[in-house]
Structure formats: structure tokens, C-alpha cells
Scaffold this motif. Structure first.
Motif, PDB file in Angstrom:
ATOM      1  N   HIS A  16      -7.719   0.191   9.627  1.00  0.00           N
ATOM      2  CA  HIS A  16      -6.791  -0.341   9.803  1.00  0.00           C
ATOM      3  C   HIS A  16      -5.519   0.726   9.546  1.00  0.00           C
ATOM      4  O   HIS A  16      -4.474   0.708  10.098  1.00  0.00           O
ATOM      5  CB  HIS A  16      -6.384  -1.807   9.320  1.00  0.00           C
ATOM      6  N   GLY A  17      -5.582   1.625   8.482  1.00  0.00           N
ATOM      7  CA  GLY A  17      -4.916   2.453   8.158  1.00  0.00           C
ATOM      8  C   GLY A  17      -4.766   3.457   9.368  1.00  0.00           C
ATOM      9  O   GLY A  17      -3.645   4.208   9.795  1.00  0.00           O
ATOM     10  N   ARG A  18      -5.995   3.953   9.948  1.00  0.00           N
ATOM     11  CA  ARG A  18      -6.119   4.788  10.836  1.00  0.00           C
ATOM     12  C   ARG A  18      -5.411   4.290  12.141  1.00  0.00           C
ATOM     13  O   ARG A  18      -4.974   5.134  12.955  1.00  0.00           O
ATOM     14  CB  ARG A  18      -7.725   5.322  11.014  1.00  0.00           C
ATOM     15  N   LEU A  19      -5.519   2.884  12.367  1.00  0.00           N
ATOM     16  CA  LEU A  19      -5.169   2.300  13.286  1.00  0.00           C
ATOM     17  C   LEU A  19      -3.682   2.235  13.743  1.00  0.00           C
ATOM     18  O   LEU A  19      -3.100   2.296  14.837  1.00  0.00           O
ATOM     19  CB  LEU A  19      -5.605   1.073  13.440  1.00  0.00           C
ATOM     20  N   ILE A  20      -2.979   2.375  12.516  1.00  0.00           N
ATOM     21  CA  ILE A  20      -1.583   2.418  12.475  1.00  0.00           C
ATOM     22  C   ILE A  20      -0.987   3.874  12.433  1.00  0.00           C
ATOM     23  O   ILE A  20       0.116   4.176  12.109  1.00  0.00           O
ATOM     24  CB  ILE A  20      -0.809   1.464  11.537  1.00  0.00           C
ATOM     25  N   GLY A  21      -1.934   5.007  12.336  1.00  0.00           N
ATOM     26  CA  GLY A  21      -1.327   6.330  12.416  1.00  0.00           C
ATOM     27  C   GLY A  21      -1.514   7.078  11.174  1.00  0.00           C
ATOM     28  O   GLY A  21      -1.000   8.163  10.936  1.00  0.00           O
ATOM     29  N   ILE A  22      -2.051   6.390  10.003  1.00  0.00           N
ATOM     30  CA  ILE A  22      -2.294   7.154   8.840  1.00  0.00           C
ATOM     31  C   ILE A  22      -3.585   7.995   9.022  1.00  0.00           C
ATOM     32  O   ILE A  22      -4.838   7.510   9.025  1.00  0.00           O
ATOM     33  CB  ILE A  22      -2.284   6.215   7.846  1.00  0.00           C
ATOM     34  N   PRO A  23      -3.654   9.285   9.063  1.00  0.00           N
ATOM     35  CA  PRO A  23      -4.898  10.078   9.357  1.00  0.00           C
ATOM     36  C   PRO A  23      -5.760  10.505   8.152  1.00  0.00           C
ATOM     37  O   PRO A  23      -6.842  10.700   8.242  1.00  0.00           O
ATOM     38  CB  PRO A  23      -4.278  11.462   9.912  1.00  0.00           C
ATOM     39  N   GLY A  24      -5.064  10.320   6.956  1.00  0.00           N
ATOM     40  CA  GLY A  24      -5.966  10.814   5.798  1.00  0.00           C
ATOM     41  C   GLY A  24      -6.071   9.708   4.711  1.00  0.00           C
ATOM     42  O   GLY A  24      -5.701   8.679   4.972  1.00  0.00           O
ATOM     43  N   GLU A  25      -6.200  10.286   3.566  1.00  0.00           N
ATOM     44  CA  GLU A  25      -6.398   9.292   2.298  1.00  0.00           C
ATOM     45  C   GLU A  25      -4.760   8.509   1.939  1.00  0.00           C
ATOM     46  O   GLU A  25      -3.951   9.315   2.192  1.00  0.00           O
ATOM     47  CB  GLU A  25      -6.840   9.970   1.277  1.00  0.00           C
ATOM     48  N   PHE A  26      -4.928   7.273   1.846  1.00  0.00           N
ATOM     49  CA  PHE A  26      -3.497   6.699   1.614  1.00  0.00           C
ATOM     50  C   PHE A  26      -3.746   5.534   0.540  1.00  0.00           C
ATOM     51  O   PHE A  26      -2.810   4.980  -0.051  1.00  0.00           O
ATOM     52  CB  PHE A  26      -3.100   6.006   2.866  1.00  0.00           C
ATOM     53  N   ILE A  27      -4.897   5.076   0.350  1.00  0.00           N
ATOM     54  CA  ILE A  27      -5.185   3.655  -0.336  1.00  0.00           C
ATOM     55  C   ILE A  27      -4.793   3.611  -1.518  1.00  0.00           C
ATOM     56  O   ILE A  27      -4.404   2.659  -2.104  1.00  0.00           O
ATOM     57  CB  ILE A  27      -6.651   3.174  -0.339  1.00  0.00           C
ATOM     58  N   ASN A  28      -4.704   4.741  -2.322  1.00  0.00           N
ATOM     59  CA  ASN A  28      -4.368   4.618  -3.793  1.00  0.00           C
ATOM     60  C   ASN A  28      -2.654   4.406  -3.974  1.00  0.00           C
ATOM     61  O   ASN A  28      -2.089   3.817  -4.806  1.00  0.00           O
ATOM     62  CB  ASN A  28      -4.939   5.954  -4.635  1.00  0.00           C
ATOM     63  N   GLN A  29      -2.110   4.969  -3.065  1.00  0.00           N
ATOM     64  CA  GLN A  29      -0.501   4.880  -2.661  1.00  0.00           C
ATOM     65  C   GLN A  29      -0.279   3.199  -2.667  1.00  0.00           C
ATOM     66  O   GLN A  29       0.717   2.747  -3.463  1.00  0.00           O
ATOM     67  CB  GLN A  29      -0.010   5.564  -1.544  1.00  0.00           C
ATOM     68  N   VAL A  30      -0.819   2.675  -1.722  1.00  0.00           N
ATOM     69  CA  VAL A  30      -0.857   0.932  -1.357  1.00  0.00           C
ATOM     70  C   VAL A  30      -1.269   0.354  -2.726  1.00  0.00           C
ATOM     71  O   VAL A  30      -0.609  -0.682  -3.199  1.00  0.00           O
ATOM     72  CB  VAL A  30      -1.557   0.847  -0.373  1.00  0.00           C
TER      73      VAL A  30
END
Length: 878
Positions: free
Chosen positions: A312-326
Motif C-alpha cells: 500500500h506504500g507502493r500504491l500511494i507513490g512511496i518507491p522504496g523503504e519507509f516502514i520504519n519511519q512510520v
């Protein structure tokens, strides 16, 4: 409504304070990993109290109140799409164990709703079970709720059951009305746009037997649940649970990373943001409670949730790693109430980083191929993705079936799941959700007997043989008065020396004997406070009430306690040699070996393994005495006793201390001093999942068994190779070198043979415009030689396409496509072309535009596949 804004944390505290002031004992949330073996995850606020409701364990308090962390994934597809569905949620509850009942529960439920949370009474509607006149009259006559705002509902909605049998009873729910202006004449509590149920009061007053008959419980109980997220939505006046301060900051973090604004986004984007907000809360708490991603059980649930976040991160335009920020936002929101989230921050983020990185690679490969499959399905005017295609995604690319289904649904397609399961060839299906019902029965009949028998007294620390009485006799889970020789039985004694499987240690073995009776006990398990002895009657007839002798197999007990103490020493050694932060992630202590799982992001070096083994053996040789104490839990922790994270402990705990070496909270059996172990040997260390390592070892007498097997193998190899034992490694190296040389020679000969055979195919080449094509099946050719042959033929025809196939072994198809650059310019890519052809044979594959290889499983479809390949080439190259 309350005069000022109430945060989620404030709502939680007001609830707990309200009931604490009314003599309820406030208890911390239990772990998401339940004690109940029938449930994968804690799915309800009452689950930790199951043994008390059954009468199998005495309640320490007559009243209790909690805010319980829960996980449910049975309706995961609704998360983000409705106002109230979550995977992770907190359930505020007040409980009465044989103390107050309906009248007081209803009065307090109304008081906290209208006076503490200041909900206007005219905005509240209540439901009762259709036959529960008592509850109806309490609401109407004592509380004063208008009759039109009391709705009688059927058993599906308002009668709580624990399973086919066991405790049950009617319930009453309180709903908030968002639109009271619509009046009381046509109230429909199923209307989610108008009503939200926020408080459920369960009146546990009956026991249901196997025939469905209801009998009143001797002790009636109260079990309630108020959804924290739902109450926050009401009090914070937001349109859904996700926009409360419990979740929305997580959503805002994800939106900021994606450089979008939640409120300005379309509905699909909002759904993705809500999924991220919900799931990140869930995975942070799951990892903090020592759950690790895997392909089975609760580990698979964790992996699935993480993967949904990433996608779902990819679907909203986040291309790479992000989960730890969230995840950082989620930890910050909850750390004041759940401080262990911050304490285990490094473990949480390491697990998320590994899973996210691995899945991003899977997404790249799988999404590309799935996109091609969807395009082809739509091109053919179909609405179903075949089970074969879904299985190829799963088997070859590691792409989960659930994700394929989710993406297909977004494209108005569905997946042939039956076909997928057929392709799985009876492999174990991955668990999609935790068991969502709470079965309060124990071994079929113990629930009905619980009120008539006492819990088992365990005296196996002091004695291995005692006189006891048979309290319960079960055959296939059904209570019996007697059972003859040859019968497999489960027996509950009034007291026992047998250790029941717990804390990783297996149950004792031994015998129960009496006047003319002998029962061989093969295993012992603990259900709540009852020890269930599993065995077979070898002689005589066994009857309930018999006085018997319970005798533990002392040799096996010695082996188990040796391995259990060695496990404690192993953990202490790992902390000293490798990393002080290492913690237990699981263990097995059996009679012949021990297994220890621990958190570690890397493999141990050979030198580290040797150091750990040497240190354990040094402690064994020093004969450190065991000191066993029963201490208050806070004192034990203050002394430095190691607790297994996620394990539940009572107020009083058993501490096993080998001074200066190891101190742990443990209920297992142990040696009197480390010298009794004798010797310790590590057999292996492997990775079992991301971030989890496993060491297997033996100790004591089991080491001799292990060495005898190794010695026999060494002697056998020495005889076969005609060398001394110390010369075996050099002899194997020589043989391996010879084998690799011979394999190269054989492969070279196979390639030459394939080329010779392929030359005869030149005369079959068909001219199509400016190109030549060869499509043929070759016999007895392995995949590598087939590729060499295809390349050789393409060199000879220069401009064209070669498709060769072979059946190198039964049930296996190999296909190769080699295309010239001129063919590529016509829009044909070898990788995509050969992949589509292989699907006809139940397989798949791909490669470069000019050369690609694929495989399949159905050799009977090969002629059809080659005919299709030829037709496609003729059509494309005209």
C-alpha cells in the motif's frame, strides 16, 4: 458531549480509573501471544481469563479491569474500507468472577457512558437478547431507557457462546446514535452510518452441554468490552476510527513520506493510508511481543501484515523503504502506555527492515509478471486468472496468493483458487488468519468436571514416585468411569510427580500402577491447572477413584533436567560471547537433545560457536550449585533474573540461580549442580527465520549417544576409502575434484551430442518472409545442452527464431527460445515468448530478449505447446 477534547490515552485511563474506584483490580494487558494453544493470537479482552471462567483456576480477585491489546485478521479485507474494522485494537473491559451480575454491570455501563464520558442519554440505544426479560427490565425500569430505544435481538447478535459446549449467556450492547433527529420509530442497529456499538456486556450465566441443553452456572460472571478506538471516534467527533489521535498521526507520517495530503486524496489513496496506519500499529506490537515473521502460524500473519503495508506504500507513490519511519510514530504514540515498545525498538525496526527489503524485491518481480498476466487475461476477454498462473507467481517468485487476489480484485478479476490449490500438490496451506473462536472446553469433558475436581498438585520437584488418586479418566476426550486394557486414555490425578510439557521442556514419561493395573505414560500436558497424563492401559481395568502409584522414568528425567540446565548455560554463554542483547525466541528440551532459538541478525562464526561451547563446559566442570527460590516477581527481576519475553508470570515466581553464571525465571526441572551435566556439545547452528538463529546441542548421557553414532560413521568411511580417519577430509577433497572434472567432461559430451542432433534439424527450417524458424522437440537432452543446441542453430540460420524442447526426465519439460535481433525488432522477446509457451505445460520462465529458457510439469501438453509456438512465430513474422 464532554466539555473538552479527550485523547485516546485519557479515555483509556478514565475507564480504568472508574472501575478501579469500584474495587476492580487493574491488570496490565496480556501478551498478544496467548497461553491458550487453540488460539494463535489474543483476539478478545476476556481470553486471558478463560481458565477462571471455566472454574479451572481460582480468581485472585473477584473483580478486574484491563485495557487488552488484541489482533484479529478474519476480516482483513474490510480494514481501511469501513469506519471501524481493524487488525489491532484495544478492548477496555471490566470483569466479575462470581461477584456482581447484570444489575450492577448495566448500571455502571450506563454511568460511565453518560456521566464520565458525558454521552447524551438521548443519543444512546441498547440491545438485549430477545428472551432476556431481566436485562430488558433493568434497562427500562431502573436505568430509564425509553422502550423504543431498547431493541430485542436474536442469538446471532446477542447471545455469546464460547464454542459448541461450555460457558455462554446473553449479552447487551450500547450503541451511539449519530443521527437522533431521525427518531425512534424505525431504529435499525445494522445501519453503520447511524449507529456504532461501543460497549458489549456479556452475562455468562449458563453452561451448554453436548446436547445443547443450558444449565445455570454455579458462579455467574461478567465479561465486558468497550472498543477504545470506537469511543475515541465518538468523543473526538471524527468520521471514522482512523482519524482519531490513536491512528491518524501514523497516517499523516505515511502521507508526508508520499508527499500527499490525506484529506485531499481520493478514496483509494485514503484506504491505503488507513491500511498502513492500522497495520503498522499491529506489527509494532506483534514484534514487541516476540513474534517473528515466518511462513507459518502467527509468524505468517505478521509477514502478511508487513507485506500489505509495503504494497500500500507502493500504491500511494512511496518507491522504496519507509516502514520504519512510520513505525517510529506508532512507537511514540504508545510508549507511555506500553514502554516495552521503546525498549525493544531496535528489535522491532531490525525485523521490519529485513522483511520490507526482502518483500520489495518480491514485489518488483511479481508485480511485473502479474501485470503481464492481467493484461493477457483482459485481452482474451476473461475475468479469471488461472490457478496455474497464480501458482507460478507463488512458486517461482514468492508472490503470495492473497496479494495476487487483492491486485486482481482491484482490476475486477478473480483468481481460480481451486486451481491454485491443485497446483500446490497437497502442500500445507499458509494460515490466513488466527482461530477466531474461543473454545473454552478442555479435552472435551474437563469443562463440565472443573467445578467438581481440584487442580493437580505437582510435587515432581521433590519426588519421582508417589501415591495418588485418579480424579478424571478420559477416553478420546470423553469422561468414563472405567476403561479396560489396551485403551488409550487421558488421566488427571489429584497430585503428580510427572512434569507437564511447559517452557520448552517435554512432559515426563513413566508408569501409573495399582492393584492389577499398569498404564504406560507417554506424555503429560498441562491445561490450565490440570495435568493430563496420556498413556495406554497395558494391564487391568482402570477406574475413577483408584489409588495408584505414579512413577516417573528417572533416567529420562535426568536427561531432560541436564538438557534444561544446559539451555540456561547456553543462553548465558551467548550473551557473554556474542551479544548481551541476545534473548530467547523459543526452545525445546527433550530427553535426547536441546534446541535453543534466539534473536541474532547474523550467523555465528565457527570461533564464536567454539567459544560458547568451551564456556559452557567450563561452567559444568566448576560444578556451580543450583539455588532455587520462590520470590515476588518484582524482587526476582530486581536481582537480575532473566525472563522469557512474552511469557506470563504470576506474582510469585520460581527462580533458578547458578550464582555468577545464570539466573532465570523457570518452572522446569534442573540438576542440583552443573557438574551433573558432565559434558556439552553443540551439534549445529542455523537460521530459522529472519533475525532468528537456532542452536541444537546435546548434554550428559546424550553426548555419548551422539559420539557413538559419529564414531560409527567415521569408521565406516575409513573402511570404504581405505584411509586413516584423519585422512578422510583429504580423500573427500580429491574425490570432489575428480567428480567436478568428470561432470564437466560429461556435460561437454552432452552438448556435443545435442549439437550433432540439432544439425539434422536445419533441413526442417521453415522460411517465413525474410526469416527462418525451427520449432522442434529433441529427445534425451538436458536443459543446458538444449540451450547450446538452440544457440548453434541460430548461428547457422543467422536471421530467425529457434524454439527447442525436451523432456529430460519424467514430469519435467524444458523449453528454449533463441531469437535474432531482426526478430526482436518485430516485437518478439524470447523471455516473454517462452514463458507463455511454458504455461501451456503448467510452468513458466523467462530470460533475455534474444535467449530465454523455461520449464513445465505436464509433458503431455508439449506437442500442443510447440504447435502454438510455431503458429505464433508464423503469424508474427509474416
Amino acid at each position: 458531549m464532554p466539555s473538552k477534547y479527550l485523547s485516546g490515552n485519557h479515555i483509556r485511563q478514565l475507564f480504568l480509573d472508574f472501575y478501579t474506584q469500584r474495587q476492580h483490580q487493574p491488570l496490565p494487558s496480556a501478551s498478544l501471544v496467548p497461553e491458550d494453544p487453540t488460539v494463535l493470537l489474543t483476539i478478545a479482552g476476556m481470553l486471558p481469563f478463560k481458565p477462571i471462567f471455566l472454574g479451572q483456576r481460582a480468581a485472585e480477585f473477584k473483580r478486574a479491569t484491563t485495557s487488552q491489546k488484541c489482533i484479529r485478521t478474519n476480516d482483513i479485507e474490510n480494514v481501511g474500507r469501513t469506519k471501524r474494522h481493524h487488525t489491532f485494537f484495544e478492548m477496555l473491559g471490566n470483569f466479575s468472577f462470581g461477584d456482581y451480575f447484570k444489575e450492577q454491570a448495566i448500571a455502571w455501563g450506563w454511568e460511565i457512558s453518560t456521566q464520565v464520558f458525558e454521552l447524551p442519554p438521548e443519543r444512546l440505544v441498547v440491545s438485549v437478547f430477545e428472551d432476556d426479560d431481566e436485562a430488558f427490565n433493568i434497562w427500562k425500569q431502573q436505568v430509564g431507557v425509553p422502550e423504543k430505544r431498547i431493541k430485542r435481538m436474536g442469538a446471532d447478535d446477542n447471545f455469546w457462546v464460547s464454542g459448541p459446549t461450555g460457558p455462554c449467556g446473553p449479552c447487551s450492547e450500547i450503541y451511539y446514535d449519530f443521527h437522533p433527529e431521525l427518531g425512534d420509530d424505525h431504529i435499525d442497529l445494522e445501519d453503520d452510518s447511524r449507529f456504532i456499538e461501543f460497549y458489549n456486556l456479556v452475562f455468562m450465566q449458563y453452561n451448554r452441554d453436548v446436547s445443547g441443553n443450558l444449565t445455570p452456572l454455579q458462579n455467574k460472571n461478567i465479561d465486558t468490552g468497550m472498543g477504545l478506538e470506537r469511543m475515541a471516534q465518538i468523543l473526538q467527533k471524527v468520521p471514522n476510527n482512523y482519524e482519531t489521535d490513536l491512528i491518524f498521526p501514523i497516517i499523516e507520517t505515511a502521507a508526508k513520506i508520499a508527499k500527499i495530503n490525506y484529506h485531499d486524496s481520493d478514496e483509494n489513496t485514503k484506504v491505503s493510508l488507513k491500511v498502513i496506519g492500522d497495520h503498522v500499529r499491529a506489527v509494532v506490537h506483534m514484534i514487541a511481543d516476540d513474534i517473528r515473521a515466518s511462513n507459518v502460524g502467527r509468524g505468517y500473519i505478521l509477514r502478511r501484515l508487513i507485506r500489505r503495508v509495503v504494497r500500500h506504500g507502493r500504491l500511494i507513490g512511496i518507491p522504496g523503504e519507509f516502514i520504519n519511519q512510520v513505525a517510529e510514530t506508532a512507537i511514540s504514540l504508545s510508549q507511555s502506555v506500553y514502554p516495552h515498545l521503546r525498549q525493544r525498538e531496535a528489535v522491532i525496526k531490525a525485523e521490519l527492515e529485513r522483511e520490507e527489503g526482502n518483500f520489495l524485491k518480491t514485489l518488483d518481480r511479481g508485480e511485473k509478471l502479474l501485470g503481464e498476466i492481467i493484461q493477457e487475461v483482459k485481452k482474451q476477454g476473461l475475468t479469471v486468472i488461472s490457478g496455474e498462473s497464480a501458482f507460478t507467481l507463488y512458486d517461482t517468485y514468492g508472490f503470495p496468493l492473497e496479494l495476487t487476489q487483492e491486485i486482481a480484485q482491484e482490476q475486477n478479476l478473480r483468481v481460480d483458487v481451486e486451481g491454485f490449490n491443485t497446483e500446490m500438490h497437497k502442500q500445507i496451506e499458509r494460515a490466513k488468519a488466527a482461530h477466531e473462536t474461543i473454545d473454552l472446553t478442555v479435552q472435551g469433558s474437563l469443562d463440565k468436571l472443573a467445578e467438581h475436581i481440584h487442580s493437580t498438585e505437582f510435587i515432581g520437584y521433590e519426588k519421582l514416585a508417589i501415591t495418588a488418586k485418579i480424579a478424571v479418566l478420559l477416553v478420546e476426550g470423553i469422561a468414563q468411569a472405567a476403561a479396560p486394557a489396551g485403551t488409550n486414555v487421558q488421566i488427571v490425578l489429584d497430585k503428580t510427580p510427572f512434569y507437564a510439557e511447559s517452557g520448552g521442556q517435554v512432559g515426563d514419561q513413566g508408569y501409573i500402577s495399582g492393584d492389577g493395573v499398569l498404564i504406560r505414560i507417554e506424555d503429560v500436558k498441562k491445561e490450565s491447572d490440570f495435568f493430563i497424563h496420556f498413556g495406554k492401559i497395558e494391564r487391568g481395568t482402570v477406574r475413577v477413584g483408584d489409588i495408584v502409584t505414579a512413577q516417573v522414568d528417572s533416567a529420562n528425567r535426568r536427561r531432560a533436567q541436564s538438557n534444561h540446565t544446559a539451555t540456561h548455560l547456553l543462553q548465558a554463554a551467548l550473551k557473554k560471547v556474542v551479544d548481551e542483547g541476545i534473548s530467547q525466541a523459543g526452545s525445546l528440551v527433550s530427553f535426547d537433545r536441546l534446541r535453543f532459538d534466539f534473536n541474532c541478525p547474523r550467523s555465528l562464526t565457527e570461533d564464536e560457536v567454539q567459544q560458547v561451547e568451551d564456556l559452557v563446559n567450563a561452567w559444568i566442570s566448576q560444578a556451580h550449585p543450583a539455588q532455587v527460590e520462590i520470590l515476588p516477581l518484582p524482587e526476582a527481576k530486581a536481582r537480575g533474573a532473566v525472563a522469557m519475553f512474552g511469557e506470563k508470570y504470576g506474582d510469585q515466581v520460581r527462580v533458578i540461580d547458578f550464582p555468577g553464571v545464570s539466573m532465570e525465571l523457570c518452572g522446569g526441572t534442573h540438576v542440583n549442580n552443573t557438574g551433573e551435566i558432565g559434558v556439552f556439545k553443540i551439534i549445529s547452528q542455523v537460521g530459522v527465520s529472519a533475525g532468528i538463529r537456532r542452536i541444537e546441542a546435546v548434554s550428559g548421557a546424550a553426548v555419548l549417544d551422539y559420539l557413538n553414532v559419529r564414531d560409527k560413521v567415521v569408521k565406516d568411511l575409513s573402511d570404504r576409502f581405505k584411509v586413516k580417519p584423519e585422512e578422510i577430509p583429504d580423500r573427500i577433497t580429491i574425490l570432489q575434484t575428480e567428480l567436478r572434472h568428470n561432470e564437466k567432461v560429461i556435460q561437454n559430451l552432452k552438448s556435443q551430442l545435442a549439437i550433432v542432433k540439432s544439425d539434422s534439424l536445419l533441413q526442417t527450417a521453415q522460411v517465413v518472409g525474410e526469416h527462418k524458424i525451427i520449432v522442434a522437440q529433441m529427445t534425451d537432452i538436458d536443459p543446458e545442452s538444449l540451450k547450446d543446441a538452440a544457440e548453434r542453430l541460430l548461428q547457422k540460420i543467422l536471421n530467425g527464431a529457434v524454439v527447442l524442447a525436451s523432456i529430460p526426465e519424467p514430469g519435467k519439460v524444458s523449453i528454449v527460445a533463441a531469437f535474432s535481433s531482426d526478430v526482436n525488432e518485430k516485437g518478439l522477446q524470447a523471455g516473454k515468448f517462452v514463458g507463455n509457451i511454458a504455461k501451456l505445460c503448467g510452468g513458466g520462465g523467462g530470460g533475455k530478449p534474444n535467449l530465454a529458457q523455461a520449464g513445465g510439469r505436464d509433458a503431455s501438453k508439449l506437442p500442443q505447446a510447440l504447435e502454438s509456438a510455431k503458429d505464433n512465430l508464423l503469424r508474427a513474422l509474416k
